[in-house]
Motif scaffolding. Structure first.
Motif, PDB file in Angstrom:
ATOM      1  N   UNK A 278       0.833  -1.203   0.000  1.00 34.83           N
ATOM      2  CA  UNK A 278       0.000   0.000   0.000  1.00 34.83           C
ATOM      3  C   UNK A 278       0.867   1.252   0.000  1.00 34.83           C
ATOM      4  N   UNK A 279       1.930   1.221   0.802  1.00 41.11           N
ATOM      5  CA  UNK A 279       2.821   2.378   0.848  1.00 41.11           C
ATOM      6  C   UNK A 279       3.500   2.609  -0.499  1.00 41.11           C
ATOM      7  N   UNK A 280       3.879   1.536  -1.178  1.00 39.14           N
ATOM      8  CA  UNK A 280       4.518   1.661  -2.491  1.00 39.14           C
ATOM      9  C   UNK A 280       3.566   2.266  -3.511  1.00 39.14           C
ATOM     10  N   UNK A 281       2.292   1.828  -3.475  1.00 42.43           N
ATOM     11  CA  UNK A 281       1.296   2.379  -4.404  1.00 42.43           C
ATOM     12  C   UNK A 281       1.067   3.857  -4.165  1.00 42.43           C
ATOM     13  N   UNK A 283       3.198   5.930  -2.869  1.00 42.28           N
ATOM     14  CA  UNK A 283       4.381   6.657  -3.324  1.00 42.28           C
ATOM     15  C   UNK A 283       4.405   6.788  -4.845  1.00 42.28           C
ATOM     16  N   UNK A 284       3.930   5.709  -5.511  1.00 42.89           N
ATOM     17  CA  UNK A 284       3.872   5.786  -6.983  1.00 42.89           C
ATOM     18  C   UNK A 284       2.893   6.845  -7.435  1.00 42.89           C
ATOM     19  N   UNK A 285       1.714   6.874  -6.786  1.00 43.27           N
ATOM     20  CA  UNK A 285       0.687   7.858  -7.162  1.00 43.27           C
ATOM     21  C   UNK A 285       1.178   9.266  -6.889  1.00 43.27           C
ATOM     22  N   UNK A 286       1.784   9.430  -5.703  1.00 44.53           N
ATOM     23  CA  UNK A 286       2.304  10.757  -5.357  1.00 44.53           C
ATOM     24  C   UNK A 286       3.406  11.161  -6.329  1.00 44.53           C
ATOM     25  N   UNK A 287       4.256  10.216  -6.701  1.00 40.29           N
ATOM     26  CA  UNK A 287       5.343  10.516  -7.641  1.00 40.29           C
ATOM     27  C   UNK A 287       4.807  10.895  -9.017  1.00 40.29           C
ATOM     28  N   UNK A 288       3.751  10.204  -9.448  1.00 35.88           N
ATOM     29  CA  UNK A 288       3.164  10.519 -10.749  1.00 35.88           C
ATOM     30  C   UNK A 288       2.543  11.900 -10.748  1.00 35.88           C
ATOM     31  N   UNK A 289       1.925  12.272  -9.634  1.00 36.14           N
ATOM     32  CA  UNK A 289       1.279  13.601  -9.555  1.00 36.14           C
ATOM     33  C   UNK A 289       2.314  14.700  -9.598  1.00 36.14           C
TER      34      UNK A 289
END
Length: 295
Positions: A278-281, A283-289
């Motif tokens: 969940x934390x990785x997802x 971070x991925x979403x935050x990174x994409x934004x």
């Protein structure tokens, strides 16, 4: 003198009268092993008139010996002791009445049967002494401790009986009866100890089992909390659970605690993995934004 008087007279011809006298000698020998003898000369040649004769008419050597006998009796006489108590004159008469009552209770009175009648009440009291001593023990306790208390209480009970019992040679059966009754009662205390031990260990086992179940469902599983609870359970069980049931419940505890720990670690790793995913997802979403171009 006593030994000589009680010694068998040879009866090579099988005379019935001599046999009867020898039997009387045997009975007298059994009744006491600490007899004292005192010989008196014949008081007068006219034995049929002894009750009518005064001291001045009797043989003076007999009178002198009689006075000596009185002094000997005074020096060796001791008060009759029954159940640890010295009897006075009236109490001794009452004691003799009990002897007569005991004689009438048995169809064919014998030394052994009389001894059993007199020792019955003493035996009951000594058995009660053992029971009271054992009842004071707070169960459960270690088997070795219970055995030691039993042996000490048994010795005290037998000593009390030995000090009070009636009869020297015929009390053996009463002693055996007392010992058998003590062993039967001890078996009951052993069973009670096992039962109390089982109840205590079962309660401790259930408490630890409930505690392990609670640690399994923590919202935020903590290995430190689980290890602390695991250690506490082991220590409390090892300290408070008392043999003889301890070995059986220790085996159950090992299995239960092993399953609980294995289940907790499995669930802990599963939740930790889910959190990492969940934390990785996130971070991925935050990174994409943050990586989107801004116009």
């Amino acid at each position: 003198m006593v030994d000589e008087a009680l010694r068998h007279v040879p009866n090579h011809d099988g005379d019935k009268n001599i046999d009867q006298v020898n039997q009387i000698r045997d009975s007298l020998a059994i009744m006491g092993d600490n007899s004292t003898a005192f010989s008196l000369p014949q008081p007068h040649l006219q034995r049929t008139k002894l009750c009518d004769l005064k001291d001045g008419e009797l043989d003076q050597s007999y009178v002198q010996k009689r006075e000596q006998l009185k002094e000997v009796v005074k020096s060796v006489i001791r008060p009759k002791i029954v159940q640890g108590k010295s009897l006075n004159g009236n109490e001794f008469v009452s004691f003799l009445e009990k002897i007569l009552e005991a004689l009438n209770k048995v169809e064919i009175p014998s030394t052994g049967s009389l001894v059993e009648v007199f020792n019955k009440k003493i035996l009951e009291g000594c058995l009660k002494l053992y029971e009271d001593s054992m009842t004071k023990v707070i169960l459960p306790i270690h088997e070795e401790s219970l055995q030691s208390i039993h042996e000490a209480s048994r010795a005290e009970s037998l000593k009390s009986f030995d000090e009070q019992h009636f009869g020297r040679h015929h009390a053996k059966k009463s002693v055996e009866t007392l010992d058998e009754d003590i062993e039967k009662m001890f078996k009951n205390f052993v069973m009670a100890n096992q039962s109390q031990s089982s109840k205590l260990c079962e309660a401790l086992y259930t408490k630890c089992e409930d505690q392990m179940d609670q640690l399994q469902v923590l919202r935020l599983p903590s290995m430190a909390k689980f290890n602390a609870g695991f250690l506490q359970c082991n220590q409390s069980f090892g300290k408070e659970c008392v043999v003889p049931s301890k070995t059986i419940y220790e085996q159950r505890m090992v299995k239960m605690m092993g399953k609980s720990k294995s289940s907790f670690i499995k669930e802990y790793n599963h939740r930790l993995f889910n959190w990492l995913v969940a934390f990785s997802l996130v971070m991925v979403i935050v990174g994409q934004s943050y990586s989107k171009p801004i116009f």
